[in-house]
Design a protein around this motif. Sequence first.
Motif, PDB file in Angstrom:
ATOM      1  N   GLU A  12       0.488  -1.269  -0.456  1.00 33.78           N
ATOM      2  CA  GLU A  12       0.255  -0.301   0.115  1.00 33.78           C
ATOM      3  C   GLU A  12       1.161   1.195   0.181  1.00 33.78           C
ATOM      4  O   GLU A  12       0.683   1.788  -0.882  1.00 33.78           O
ATOM      5  CB  GLU A  12      -1.234  -0.243   1.153  1.00 33.78           C
ATOM      6  N   LEU A  15       2.558   1.832  -3.469  1.00 31.30           N
ATOM      7  CA  LEU A  15       1.764   2.804  -4.118  1.00 31.30           C
ATOM      8  C   LEU A  15       1.146   3.535  -3.376  1.00 31.30           C
ATOM      9  O   LEU A  15       1.184   4.617  -4.627  1.00 31.30           O
ATOM     10  CB  LEU A  15      -0.127   1.477  -4.309  1.00 31.30           C
ATOM     11  N   TRP A  20      -0.700   6.178  -6.538  1.00 31.41           N
ATOM     12  CA  TRP A  20      -1.370   5.429  -7.440  1.00 31.41           C
ATOM     13  C   TRP A  20      -2.642   5.264  -6.052  1.00 31.41           C
ATOM     14  O   TRP A  20      -3.662   4.604  -6.678  1.00 31.41           O
ATOM     15  CB  TRP A  20      -1.064   3.953  -7.890  1.00 31.41           C
ATOM     16  N   PHE A  21      -2.201   5.177  -4.496  1.00 29.35           N
ATOM     17  CA  PHE A  21      -3.415   5.261  -4.268  1.00 29.35           C
ATOM     18  C   PHE A  21      -4.073   6.139  -2.847  1.00 29.35           C
ATOM     19  O   PHE A  21      -2.365   6.665  -2.460  1.00 29.35           O
ATOM     20  CB  PHE A  21      -2.407   3.745  -3.401  1.00 29.35           C
ATOM     21  N   VAL A  51     -16.135   6.544  -5.431  1.00 25.75           N
ATOM     22  CA  VAL A  51     -15.894   6.222  -4.618  1.00 25.75           C
ATOM     23  C   VAL A  51     -17.612   5.139  -5.158  1.00 25.75           C
ATOM     24  O   VAL A  51     -18.418   5.065  -3.895  1.00 25.75           O
ATOM     25  CB  VAL A  51     -15.535   5.131  -3.102  1.00 25.75           C
ATOM     26  N   HIS A  79     -16.004   0.021 -13.252  1.00 28.85           N
ATOM     27  CA  HIS A  79     -15.354  -0.482 -13.955  1.00 28.85           C
ATOM     28  C   HIS A  79     -16.097   0.103 -15.848  1.00 28.85           C
ATOM     29  O   HIS A  79     -15.590   0.453 -16.512  1.00 28.85           O
ATOM     30  CB  HIS A  79     -14.587  -1.603 -14.137  1.00 28.85           C
ATOM     31  N   LEU A 113      -6.406   4.576  -6.522  1.00 24.69           N
ATOM     32  CA  LEU A 113      -6.739   3.066  -6.219  1.00 24.69           C
ATOM     33  C   LEU A 113      -7.082   3.426  -5.024  1.00 24.69           C
ATOM     34  O   LEU A 113      -6.546   4.680  -4.415  1.00 24.69           O
ATOM     35  CB  LEU A 113      -5.545   1.895  -5.828  1.00 24.69           C
ATOM     36  N   THR A 114      -8.207   2.855  -3.928  1.00 25.45           N
ATOM     37  CA  THR A 114      -7.982   4.097  -2.568  1.00 25.45           C
ATOM     38  C   THR A 114      -8.976   2.746  -1.541  1.00 25.45           C
ATOM     39  O   THR A 114      -8.473   1.524  -2.052  1.00 25.45           O
ATOM     40  CB  THR A 114      -9.325   4.592  -2.998  1.00 25.45           C
ATOM     41  N   ASP A 115      -8.640   2.741  -0.486  1.00 25.37           N
ATOM     42  CA  ASP A 115      -8.546   1.654   0.187  1.00 25.37           C
ATOM     43  C   ASP A 115     -10.728   1.307   0.221  1.00 25.37           C
ATOM     44  O   ASP A 115     -10.574   0.468   0.909  1.00 25.37           O
ATOM     45  CB  ASP A 115      -8.491   1.820   1.871  1.00 25.37           C
ATOM     46  N   GLY A 117     -12.029   0.975  -2.129  1.00 28.01           N
ATOM     47  CA  GLY A 117     -12.001   0.618  -3.925  1.00 28.01           C
ATOM     48  C   GLY A 117     -11.615   1.381  -5.086  1.00 28.01           C
ATOM     49  O   GLY A 117     -11.246   2.494  -4.533  1.00 28.01           O
ATOM     50  N   LEU A 118     -12.189   1.539  -5.607  1.00 21.73           N
ATOM     51  CA  LEU A 118     -11.076   2.114  -7.113  1.00 21.73           C
ATOM     52  C   LEU A 118     -11.751   3.518  -7.336  1.00 21.73           C
ATOM     53  O   LEU A 118     -13.237   3.564  -7.255  1.00 21.73           O
ATOM     54  CB  LEU A 118     -12.067   0.864  -8.530  1.00 21.73           C
TER      55      LEU A 118
END
Length: 236
Positions: A12, A15, A20-21, A51, A79, A113-115, A117-118
């Motif tokens: 994590e 990223l 990215w996160f 989200v 998506h 990306l997140t904790d 979800g996308l």
Amino acid sequence: MMPAVTQSPVTESSLADAAWFIRLSGLEPVAGGAESHIFVRPGKPSQLIKVHHDRHIEALASSRAIKNRIRRWRGIGPHKTFLRQNRAYLEATLRAAELDRAPPLAHLRGVLLTDLGLGVVVQKIRDRSGEMAPTLFQLARDGRIDDEIIAALTLFARELSTFRIIGNDLNAGNLVYETRHARARIVLIEGYGSRNLIPLRRWSKRINDRSLSRRLEKLANSVGLTWNARDWSFSA
Ligand SMILES: Nc1ncnc2c1ncn2[C@@H]1O[C@H](COP(=O)(O)OP(=O)(O)OP(=O)(O)O)[C@@H](O)[C@H]1O
Ligand SMILES: [Mg+2]
């Protein structure tokens, strides 16, 4: 011989370091709809991160309705929505180059990306004071729809047609009133892009206009306005 690459495991934090996160849990959402939570992007107040609720995806995944089985087969969830919307956004951007003006859409800024979800990153549409712009739904609820807003709606409707934007969900909560840049305009934040196997509305402007007109009439009714399909305008 190339030396073997010793790769540290992706974590994590690696990223996050590479942007990215982003951790969102613990932050207060600024809005939420039926389908998603919306956060201001940490460190970037001009952007929002959306989200999707897993609940929504789970419901779709377990639904036995034919319509949802087909959606499942074709791919479901954020998506699919993201791809559809991005394609339409790309096409609108190319039209913007031709027409030399901005389409009536909120900018899409990509994904993270997140904790939770996308996360879909979008431009935060703002009002004069820099706050989140009100939706048409809120303006109608508060009795704040005036002539200026009606004129902006008419222009918005005509731009949807000119830019050949395919409306799926033109509900009053998906339209916001931007007054940030010394201009007042209505912007669509989501709910566009072709979702049909056979995209007739993408091929034919006439077919798309007919569908837009129907949806704009419904929108007008929902906020106590009149849609005039003949001259493509709203009135009180
Ligand atoms: N780009 C944006 N600029 C300003 N406000 C926004 C933006 N995106 C979303 N919002 C606010 O968040 C609310 C919900 O956003 P959105 O419609 O994208 O989510 P949703 O979960 O799909 O909602 P619903 O399914 O109820 O339509 C909007 O009604 C609006 O108030
Ligand atoms: Mg919405």
